[in-house]
Design a protein around this motif. Sequence first.
Motif, PDB file in Angstrom:
ATOM      1  N   MET A  16     -35.704  56.564  48.132  1.00  0.00           N
ATOM      2  CA  MET A  16     -37.120  56.922  48.078  1.00  0.00           C
ATOM      3  C   MET A  16     -37.461  57.607  46.755  1.00  0.00           C
ATOM      4  O   MET A  16     -38.538  57.374  46.180  1.00  0.00           O
ATOM      5  CB  MET A  16     -37.465  57.825  49.261  1.00  0.00           C
ATOM      6  N   GLN A  17     -36.555  58.424  46.262  1.00  0.00           N
ATOM      7  CA  GLN A  17     -36.781  59.080  44.976  1.00  0.00           C
ATOM      8  C   GLN A  17     -36.910  58.053  43.866  1.00  0.00           C
ATOM      9  O   GLN A  17     -37.793  58.158  42.987  1.00  0.00           O
ATOM     10  CB  GLN A  17     -35.608  60.015  44.692  1.00  0.00           C
ATOM     11  N   ASN A  18     -36.061  57.030  43.884  1.00  0.00           N
ATOM     12  CA  ASN A  18     -36.152  55.964  42.887  1.00  0.00           C
ATOM     13  C   ASN A  18     -37.484  55.227  42.982  1.00  0.00           C
ATOM     14  O   ASN A  18     -38.108  54.901  41.959  1.00  0.00           O
ATOM     15  CB  ASN A  18     -35.006  54.972  43.063  1.00  0.00           C
ATOM     16  N   LEU A  19     -37.931  54.961  44.204  1.00  0.00           N
ATOM     17  CA  LEU A  19     -39.198  54.251  44.376  1.00  0.00           C
ATOM     18  C   LEU A  19     -40.373  55.084  43.863  1.00  0.00           C
ATOM     19  O   LEU A  19     -41.299  54.546  43.242  1.00  0.00           O
ATOM     20  CB  LEU A  19     -39.406  53.889  45.842  1.00  0.00           C
ATOM     21  N   HIS A  20     -40.341  56.381  44.113  1.00  0.00           N
ATOM     22  CA  HIS A  20     -41.409  57.241  43.583  1.00  0.00           C
ATOM     23  C   HIS A  20     -41.415  57.216  42.055  1.00  0.00           C
ATOM     24  O   HIS A  20     -42.477  57.130  41.425  1.00  0.00           O
ATOM     25  CB  HIS A  20     -41.218  58.669  44.084  1.00  0.00           C
ATOM     26  N   SER A 220     -34.421  49.922  41.939  1.00  0.00           N
ATOM     27  CA  SER A 220     -34.764  50.682  43.134  1.00  0.00           C
ATOM     28  C   SER A 220     -33.515  51.209  43.832  1.00  0.00           C
ATOM     29  O   SER A 220     -33.571  52.221  44.537  1.00  0.00           O
ATOM     30  CB  SER A 220     -35.603  49.836  44.093  1.00  0.00           C
ATOM     31  N   TYR A 221     -32.389  50.543  43.592  1.00  0.00           N
ATOM     32  CA  TYR A 221     -31.122  50.989  44.184  1.00  0.00           C
ATOM     33  C   TYR A 221     -30.380  51.964  43.262  1.00  0.00           C
ATOM     34  O   TYR A 221     -29.241  52.335  43.519  1.00  0.00           O
ATOM     35  CB  TYR A 221     -30.254  49.777  44.514  1.00  0.00           C
ATOM     36  N   ASP A 230     -31.407  54.362  31.968  1.00  0.00           N
ATOM     37  CA  ASP A 230     -32.481  55.251  32.388  1.00  0.00           C
ATOM     38  C   ASP A 230     -31.866  56.270  33.347  1.00  0.00           C
ATOM     39  O   ASP A 230     -31.557  55.941  34.505  1.00  0.00           O
ATOM     40  CB  ASP A 230     -33.589  54.457  33.076  1.00  0.00           C
ATOM     41  N   ASN A 231     -31.695  57.471  32.887  1.00  0.00           N
ATOM     42  CA  ASN A 231     -31.006  58.487  33.667  1.00  0.00           C
ATOM     43  C   ASN A 231     -31.834  59.048  34.817  1.00  0.00           C
ATOM     44  O   ASN A 231     -31.341  59.888  35.580  1.00  0.00           O
ATOM     45  CB  ASN A 231     -30.538  59.619  32.752  1.00  0.00           C
ATOM     46  N   ASN A 232     -33.071  58.587  34.944  1.00  0.00           N
ATOM     47  CA  ASN A 232     -33.882  58.994  36.089  1.00  0.00           C
ATOM     48  C   ASN A 232     -33.496  58.239  37.359  1.00  0.00           C
ATOM     49  O   ASN A 232     -33.889  58.654  38.453  1.00  0.00           O
ATOM     50  CB  ASN A 232     -35.361  58.759  35.802  1.00  0.00           C
ATOM     51  N   LEU A 233     -32.777  57.154  37.210  1.00  0.00           N
ATOM     52  CA  LEU A 233     -32.365  56.358  38.370  1.00  0.00           C
ATOM     53  C   LEU A 233     -31.121  56.969  38.996  1.00  0.00           C
ATOM     54  O   LEU A 233     -30.171  57.323  38.292  1.00  0.00           O
ATOM     55  CB  LEU A 233     -32.086  54.912  37.946  1.00  0.00           C
ATOM     56  N   LYS A 234     -31.119  57.041  40.318  1.00  0.00           N
ATOM     57  CA  LYS A 234     -29.997  57.632  41.038  1.00  0.00           C
ATOM     58  C   LYS A 234     -29.357  56.578  41.936  1.00  0.00           C
ATOM     59  O   LYS A 234     -29.996  56.086  42.875  1.00  0.00           O
ATOM     60  CB  LYS A 234     -30.464  58.818  41.884  1.00  0.00           C
TER      61      LYS A 234
END
Length: 369
Positions: A16-20, A220-221, A230-234
């Motif tokens: 969900m954090q990735n989707l936001h 998204s995964y 992109d270090n914002n992706l978890k």
Amino acid sequence: MNSRKTFALIDLSAYMQNLHYLSRKASPAKLMVVVKADAYGHGAVELSRAARDIGIEQLAVAFLEEGIKIREGGVDLPILILNYVDRHEIPIARKFGLTPTLCSFGQLEEIVDLEVSLPDFHIVVDTGMRRLGMEWEDSLRLYESAISKGIRITGAYTHFATADEKESDFVSEQQDSFDRFLAGLGKKTFGGFKTHISNSAGTIFLDNSRYDYVRTGIASYGLQPSIIADNNLKPILEWKTCISYLKEIHAGYSVSYGRTFLANHDMLVATIPVGYADGYSRLLSNKGYVIIAGKRCRVLGRVCMDQFVVDVSHIERKLSVGDEVVIIGSQEGERITAEEIADLCGTINYEVVCSISSRVPRIYRKGEN
């Protein structure tokens, strides 16, 4: 039952954090979340529910059966089918409220011959991938022919070939072709007509303000869609198992099929109850790693169908059968990523996670973020 303590742990909170995050990157375009191939091995029904619960409005799958599975899982969002649907299965698509893709005049002729109510379609325009669809001029004629025959076309899309290459000129060429198609439509579209062009890389790197949606899959995964990280992706998946056996081997002993590894000194080795039938590639033979007790442990010899062996000689603490082994994920500050495994196998992170077989149970949790 999980007799070998092997599972893929999926963090729904990280998802969900990735989707936001991706929603903010795409704005004002919205996310069309791609959950094909069982959500790239993560579990399509569970992740579709999670996406719905945070306000995602549109999903995409590759094939009809994938959309039906999500519908039967209780998800009622619009679902676009990105690939071929046989003419005889078009009524099934309508029954389940799925939107097929229109790509050719031949397909159109087969559809209009059906004496049933038809679903809405999206039209795919070939701007450079050379997979489905026709070039923009022919696609425009296809659209006009379809609506003249009473077919409802409620969206149009194309697909980037090089969006993961941040400065690619081909991206602009594809956009120009798609924009020509859209300009040719003028005001001949239905209300709520949806346009979309960007994949995950395009979502992150490009301005999507001219289009209604972006199609986010791999990002998204929490996996990287490009070599530009992109270090914002978890990452939302961790793959864990356990030690199933421990033994000492002596100098000159070989390990596994073909004797491709010969010990040059006495060693302590551990057997891992995972193999290529689970999606742990045979290409990792003699070069892959797992994490045990916070230490990287190298694969020795060939990966078998159900097992492989690793070197644990360098681990100072006492090990036991049943101790945790991390295949993808983190332990005590050490980490192995899907990207690293992909590099070792000469492939991409997509294939690594998609290859984790159904023999590996998926466990879902909402973690702390």
